[in-house]
Write a protein that holds these residues in place. Sequence first.
Motif, mmCIF file in Angstrom:
data_model
loop_
_atom_site.group_PDB
_atom_site.id
_atom_site.type_symbol
_atom_site.label_atom_id
_atom_site.label_comp_id
_atom_site.label_asym_id
_atom_site.label_seq_id
_atom_site.Cartn_x
_atom_site.Cartn_y
_atom_site.Cartn_z
ATOM 1 N N LEU A 1 0.853 -1.199 0.000
ATOM 2 C CA LEU A 1 0.000 0.000 0.000
ATOM 3 C C LEU A 1 0.886 1.245 0.000
ATOM 4 O O LEU A 1 0.659 2.196 -0.739
ATOM 5 C CB LEU A 1 -0.921 0.009 1.223
ATOM 6 N N LYS A 2 1.932 1.217 0.846
ATOM 7 C CA LYS A 2 2.876 2.342 0.913
ATOM 8 C C LYS A 2 3.529 2.556 -0.445
ATOM 9 O O LYS A 2 3.647 3.689 -0.920
ATOM 10 C CB LYS A 2 3.957 2.061 1.953
ATOM 11 N N ASP A 3 3.965 1.459 -1.058
ATOM 12 C CA ASP A 3 4.644 1.558 -2.360
ATOM 13 C C ASP A 3 3.762 2.239 -3.398
ATOM 14 O O ASP A 3 4.238 2.909 -4.298
ATOM 15 C CB ASP A 3 5.018 0.160 -2.876
ATOM 16 N N LYS A 4 2.448 2.030 -3.275
ATOM 17 C CA LYS A 4 1.516 2.615 -4.247
ATOM 18 C C LYS A 4 1.083 4.022 -3.832
ATOM 19 O O LYS A 4 0.211 4.615 -4.458
ATOM 20 C CB LYS A 4 0.257 1.739 -4.371
ATOM 21 N N GLY A 5 1.633 4.498 -2.730
ATOM 22 C CA GLY A 5 1.248 5.832 -2.256
ATOM 23 C C GLY A 5 -0.054 5.845 -1.481
ATOM 24 O O GLY A 5 -0.644 6.898 -1.257
ATOM 25 N N LEU A 6 -0.513 4.662 -1.099
ATOM 26 C CA LEU A 6 -1.797 4.580 -0.384
ATOM 27 C C LEU A 6 -1.557 4.487 1.125
ATOM 28 O O LEU A 6 -2.151 3.664 1.819
ATOM 29 C CB LEU A 6 -2.598 3.362 -0.858
ATOM 30 N N ASP A 7 -0.661 5.336 1.656
ATOM 31 C CA ASP A 7 -0.310 5.169 3.069
ATOM 32 C C ASP A 7 -1.365 5.699 4.026
ATOM 33 O O ASP A 7 -1.254 5.505 5.235
ATOM 34 C CB ASP A 7 1.073 5.756 3.401
ATOM 35 N N ASP A 8 -2.409 6.367 3.500
ATOM 36 C CA ASP A 8 -3.466 6.812 4.411
ATOM 37 C C ASP A 8 -4.598 5.795 4.522
ATOM 38 O O ASP A 8 -5.625 6.060 5.133
ATOM 39 C CB ASP A 8 -4.013 8.177 3.977
ATOM 40 N N VAL A 9 -4.412 4.615 3.928
ATOM 41 C CA VAL A 9 -5.429 3.568 4.047
ATOM 42 C C VAL A 9 -5.221 2.836 5.376
ATOM 43 O O VAL A 9 -4.119 2.396 5.687
ATOM 44 C CB VAL A 9 -5.335 2.574 2.863
ATOM 45 N N LEU A 10 -6.306 2.731 6.152
ATOM 46 C CA LEU A 10 -6.246 2.073 7.460
ATOM 47 C C LEU A 10 -6.250 0.552 7.267
ATOM 48 O O LEU A 10 -7.123 0.018 6.587
ATOM 49 C CB LEU A 10 -7.461 2.515 8.286
ATOM 50 N N VAL A 11 -5.244 -0.128 7.843
ATOM 51 C CA VAL A 11 -5.203 -1.590 7.745
ATOM 52 C C VAL A 11 -5.498 -2.198 9.113
ATOM 53 O O VAL A 11 -4.864 -1.840 10.105
ATOM 54 C CB VAL A 11 -3.828 -2.084 7.234
ATOM 55 N N VAL A 12 -6.489 -3.083 9.159
ATOM 56 C CA VAL A 12 -6.796 -3.802 10.391
ATOM 57 C C VAL A 12 -6.821 -5.301 10.081
ATOM 58 O O VAL A 12 -6.977 -5.699 8.922
ATOM 59 C CB VAL A 12 -8.159 -3.379 10.999
ATOM 60 N N GLY A 13 -6.638 -6.107 11.117
ATOM 61 C CA GLY A 13 -6.596 -7.546 10.886
ATOM 62 C C GLY A 13 -7.305 -8.305 11.984
ATOM 63 O O GLY A 13 -7.538 -7.786 13.081
ATOM 64 N N GLY A 14 -7.648 -9.545 11.665
ATOM 65 C CA GLY A 14 -8.294 -10.379 12.660
ATOM 66 C C GLY A 14 -8.142 -11.836 12.306
ATOM 67 O O GLY A 14 -7.532 -12.181 11.297
ATOM 68 N N GLY A 15 -8.701 -12.695 13.176
ATOM 69 C CA GLY A 15 -8.587 -14.125 12.953
ATOM 70 C C GLY A 15 -7.851 -14.751 14.113
ATOM 71 O O GLY A 15 -7.937 -14.281 15.249
ATOM 72 N N ILE A 16 -7.115 -15.803 13.807
ATOM 73 C CA ILE A 16 -6.337 -16.472 14.860
ATOM 74 C C ILE A 16 -4.933 -15.873 14.850
ATOM 75 O O ILE A 16 -4.083 -16.256 14.053
ATOM 76 C CB ILE A 16 -6.283 -17.994 14.617
ATOM 77 N N ILE A 17 -4.715 -14.908 15.724
ATOM 78 C CA ILE A 17 -3.425 -14.218 15.802
ATOM 79 C C ILE A 17 -2.877 -14.415 17.232
ATOM 80 O O ILE A 17 -3.457 -13.862 18.176
ATOM 81 C CB ILE A 17 -3.578 -12.696 15.530
ATOM 82 N N PRO A 18 -1.794 -15.180 17.401
ATOM 83 C CA PRO A 18 -1.238 -15.363 18.754
ATOM 84 C C PRO A 18 -0.850 -14.018 19.369
ATOM 85 O O PRO A 18 -0.350 -13.135 18.673
ATOM 86 C CB PRO A 18 0.008 -16.224 18.503
ATOM 87 N N THR A 19 -1.092 -13.884 20.686
ATOM 88 C CA THR A 19 -0.845 -12.622 21.389
ATOM 89 C C THR A 19 0.574 -12.113 21.150
ATOM 90 O O THR A 19 0.795 -10.909 20.997
ATOM 91 C CB THR A 19 -1.043 -12.808 22.914
ATOM 92 N N GLU A 20 1.543 -13.052 21.120
ATOM 93 C CA GLU A 20 2.937 -12.607 20.987
ATOM 94 C C GLU A 20 3.229 -12.006 19.601
ATOM 95 O O GLU A 20 4.251 -11.364 19.409
ATOM 96 C CB GLU A 20 3.921 -13.738 21.310
ATOM 97 N N ASP A 21 2.336 -12.212 18.634
ATOM 98 C CA ASP A 21 2.567 -11.660 17.287
ATOM 99 C C ASP A 21 2.015 -10.241 17.132
ATOM 100 O O ASP A 21 2.360 -9.531 16.185
ATOM 101 C CB ASP A 21 1.902 -12.543 16.222
ATOM 102 N N VAL A 22 1.123 -9.865 18.075
ATOM 103 C CA VAL A 22 0.377 -8.615 17.883
ATOM 104 C C VAL A 22 1.303 -7.399 17.818
ATOM 105 O O VAL A 22 1.196 -6.578 16.891
ATOM 106 C CB VAL A 22 -0.691 -8.437 18.991
ATOM 107 N N ASP A 23 2.246 -7.315 18.760
ATOM 108 C CA ASP A 23 3.146 -6.153 18.775
ATOM 109 C C ASP A 23 3.880 -5.972 17.453
ATOM 110 O O ASP A 23 3.990 -4.863 16.930
ATOM 111 C CB ASP A 23 4.170 -6.295 19.910
ATOM 112 N N GLY A 24 4.392 -7.071 16.952
ATOM 113 C CA GLY A 24 5.134 -7.031 15.690
ATOM 114 C C GLY A 24 4.274 -6.505 14.550
ATOM 115 O O GLY A 24 4.723 -5.703 13.723
#
Lengths: 325, 133
Positions: free
Chosen positions: B81-104
Motif C-alpha cells: 500500500l505504501k509503495d503505491k502511495g496509499l499510506d493513508d489507508v487504514l489496515v486492520v486484521g483479525g482471525g487467529i493471531i497469537p498474542t505474541e505476534d500482535v506487537d510485531g
Amino acid sequence: MSTDYAEDVLQGSTRAAARLITWLKNEDDRAFPCMEKLHAHTGRAYIIGITGSPGAGKSTLTDRLTHAIRQSGLTVGIIAVDPSSPFTGGAVLGDRVRMSQLSLDPGVFIRSMATRGFLGGMAKSTADVVKVLDALGKDMVIIETVGVGQDEVDIIGIADTTCLVLVPGLGDAIQSMKSGVMEIADVFVINKADRNGADQLWTEVTGRVEQDHQIKPRSWTPAVLKTVAVQDEGVTDLWEKIQAHRKHLEESGEFIEKRRNRTRQETLRMIHNELFRIVRARLQDTGQMDRMIEEILERKRDPYGIMRDIVNTWLCIPANNKETP
Amino acid sequence: MAQERKIKIIVAKPGLDGHDRGAKLLARIFAEAGMEVVYTGLRQTPEMIVETALQEDADVVGLSSLSGVHNYFFPKVVQLLKDKGLDDVLVVGGGIIPTEDVDGLIKAGVKGIFGPGTDTGEIVKFIQSNVRN
C-alpha cells in the motif's frame, strides 16, 4: 499524484481515476472541473450492459467475457453495481469475488458501486463513471447492473449493447411475453444452460424474438445463445455476437443516433438537476419552502399555483443578476 | 457535497485459508454500520488485495487470517500500500493471531488486531474513529 486529476487520468493513472470516481459518487464539487477537461477525450469506449435477475450469473459472465475480450488485445473497464441497504445505507459489494483473476491484469479496471437508493438497476453516477474509464483509455466498458426484476431498464440509456442474462426455472412462456426487461435485450444469454429447462427457455425466448419481428420488424434481430459461464462455455460466441451488434449499429448509422439521443437525455438531465438544486437551495435557505408547505396544508394556496409562481419568478430573473446563486 | 460520505472497506482473505465465516459475518456487520464493503473472496495475494484497494479507492483494508500466515501477509499488504502511495489507508486484521505476534504486526503498520470474541461494535468504532477524513 499531482492535483490535476484529469491530466493524471489521461496519463493512465489508476489512482486518479479511482479518486475521481469517489468524488462522482459523493457528488463532490471537485469532480466537475475534471469532468469538463475529460469530455474531449471520451466517446471512444464501447459500452456493454450485462443485466438479469440476481444469481443469474452476471458477475461470472462478466469475468469470462472480460477474459475473452482481453485475448483480442482490448482493455476493459468494469462497473459492478450492487444494492445499498434501504435501512442503514451500507452495502455488501460481492461482484469482485467472481473476478479475482482479473484484479492483477493491468488492462482491466474494476470498480464496485452501491446504488445508494437510486432505482433503475444502476448507481446514479454510472454514466459519469463510464466517461472516466473511457478517458482512462479502456476500449470496452462493461456495466454489470444490480440483479433486476422486470422493470429496471435504465441500462439501455447508457449501454451500446445490452445483454440480458436469463436462467432456466424462473417461469413459463408468459414471462417471456411480458413488457419491460424482456424488450431491452440486444443479446439474450441463457446461462446455466446445462440445467434442466434450458432448451425450453431457449425455445420460448426465440419465439418471443420471432413474434417481436412479426409485430414490428426491427433492423437488428436479437441473438439468443446459451452459455455455461462457470465452465467458460459459449462465452466466445457471446463476444462474437456483441461485436456483430456493434458492427450493425455502426454500419446502419444507429450508433451515432444512439449516442445523440443519450447526449440529449444526459444534457437535459444535468440542466434539470442543477436548476432543481439551485431552486431548492434558495427556497430552503430563505424559509420560503416552509411557508409554502404550511400554506398548502392550510389550503390557503394550492401546489399547482405555487409551482407556476416559482417557475415564472425564476425564469424572469435576468441572467446578469448578481444575487442568483 | 450532496451525498454523505461513506466508509469504503475491503474485506479480504489472504493466502490459502478457506475459512471465511468470520470474514463474511464482519462484511455484513460493516454494511449494517453503514459502510460500503467490498468482499474479495478467498485466496487473495497481497498484490491482489492492494490493487483492489487502489481501484476501489478504499479507506480501510480488513484482513482475516486463520491459517497462521498473518506475519507474512499483513505487513506485506501494508508495505505494498505504501509503495503505491496509499499510506493513508487504514489496515486492520483479525482471525487467529497469537498474542505474541500482535506487537510485531502493530509495529509493521497494522493499526488494529482483533481476535476471536472481540465485540464487533468495538471493531466498527475503531474503524470509524481511525479512518482518514
